[in-house]
Design a protein around this motif. Structure first.
Motif, short mmCIF file in Angstrom:
data_model
loop_
_atom_site.label_atom_id
_atom_site.label_comp_id
_atom_site.label_asym_id
_atom_site.label_seq_id
_atom_site.Cartn_x
_atom_site.Cartn_y
_atom_site.Cartn_z
N CYS A 1 0.78 -1.33 -0.08
CA CYS A 1 0.01 -0.01 -0.10
C CYS A 1 0.76 1.15 0.00
CB CYS A 1 -0.88 -0.07 1.20
SG CYS A 1 -2.40 -1.12 1.05
N CYS B 1 -5.85 0.09 0.30
CA CYS B 1 -4.91 1.20 0.01
C CYS B 1 -5.64 2.56 0.16
CB CYS B 1 -4.03 0.83 -0.97
SG CYS B 1 -3.19 -0.83 -0.79
N ASN C 1 -4.22 5.75 -1.45
CA ASN C 1 -3.40 5.54 -2.67
C ASN C 1 -4.45 4.59 -3.74
OD1 ASN C 1 -1.20 6.82 -2.75
ND2 ASN C 1 0.07 4.91 -2.14
#
Ligand SMILES: Cc1cc2nc3c(=O)[nH]c(=O)nc-3n(C[C@H](O)[C@H](O)[C@H](O)COP(=O)(O)OP(=O)(O)OC[C@H]3O[C@@H](n4cnc5c(N)ncnc54)[C@H](O)[C@@H]3O)c2cc1C
Ligand code: FES
Length: 262
Positions: A104, A131, A134
């Motif tokens: 991640c 994640c 992101n």
């Protein structure tokens, strides 16, 4: 790693374009173990023709009970599968293989071409939940809008925006996914996850190498057993010799493979 071989009921059939079909299958056992990038081996008929099961990526899971496969009709096995009806049962073995490895801390870029998009939907869902800081950038390519549109919608439903490319220019960029990737600056921390036709994956691998991006590819070789017993799926590796796409992959670090690029 555990696997199941079971009769699995088809609970939904969706048809996209003239030759693309998605089946939703009821299997709590396979669904609960499945990881993005893994696949199942499906017996496509009730007789011995075709004798061998066919491999399909797990394209999406839901409710801890259901998983989907998305496929294009290319021959006898996929044609038989396309003619199945809701309520019928399929003999399925899975989940199989090594899936995508996720960190991640990286930025993520999913690059899919044609039916190679199938495993990336499962991965996109996983990344967008795991994640959260992101979210992945997604680049998808296909021949036509008719083929690509429903798949783009699936990613949009996950809250992911998609850069599209079509061979005929009817959706997004008129050309290749690699053209789109070339135009983006993703930074040195980028991890690309790629699935599609071999020349496309080779081109993305070279571009990633050039830019310093990490790159994982999912190899869709022909497979007879799916379990490491027949050597039908071997791929040449950089260190010499071969790996089994079915049990060492299908997902590999692109740098580990020997690419025969013309
Ligand atoms: C790990 C893995 C995951 C896969 N996931 C998907 C998926 O999610 N969706 C999907 O549509 N397909 C997927 N495939 C490809 C799929 O398995 C084949 O399209 C299918 O086995 C063809 O069976 P068939 O009996 O219809 O065709 P066949 O009669 O076996 O072959 C018909 C034609 O298709 C070609 N062909 C067969 N397999 C492939 C292949 N792997 N790549 C390119 N051409 C092929 C043959 O060379 C032949 O020309 C995957 C393959 C692997 C190894
Ligand atoms: S498919 Fe048989 S060894 Fe991989």
């Amino acid at each position: 790693m555990s696997q199941f071989q079971e009769k699995t009921q088809i609970i939904r059939i969706e048809r996209f374009a003239s030759d693309i079909v998605r089946l939703t299958l009821d299997s709590p056992d396979i669904t609960s173990l499945a990881q993005p990038g893994q696949f199942v081996m499906v017996r496509t008929g009730n007789s011995n023709d075709p004798l061998l099961r066919r491999p399909f990526s797990i394209s999406q899971t839901s409710n801890g009970k259901h998983f989907q496969i998305l496929f294009k009709v290319v021959g006898r096995g996929t044609s038989l599968l396309a003619h199945c009806r809701e309520g019928e049962y399929l003999s399925i073995l899975g989940p199989l293989g090594q899936g995508f490895r996720v960190d991640c801390q990286r930025t993520h870029c999913l690059v899919g071409g044609g039916m190679g998009i199938a495993p990336l939907l499962f991965l996109g869902k996983y990344l967008s939940r795991k994640c959260t800081s992101n979210p992945p950038l997604v680049i998808l390519g296909a021949r036509t809008r008719e083929e690509l549109d429903p798949l783009v919608n699936d990613f949009n439903e996950l809250g992911l925006s998609v850069h599209s490319a079509t061979d005929d220019g009817t959706l997004g960029h008129h050309g290749l996914v690699t053209d789109v990737l070339k135009g983006l600056d993703l930074g040195p921390n980028c991890q690309a996850y790629v699935c599609g036709p071999h020349p496309m994956m080779a081109a993305v691998h070279l571009l990633c190498k050039d830019r310093g991006y990490a790159c994982q590819v999912s190899m869709e070789t022909s497979m007879a057993c799916g379990m490491g017993a027949c050597l039908g799926c071997i791929v040449p590796v950089e260190r010499g010799g071969y790996a089994h796409a079915c049990c060492d992959g299908p997902v590999f670090d692109a740098k580990e493979l020997l690419w025969q690029v013309k």
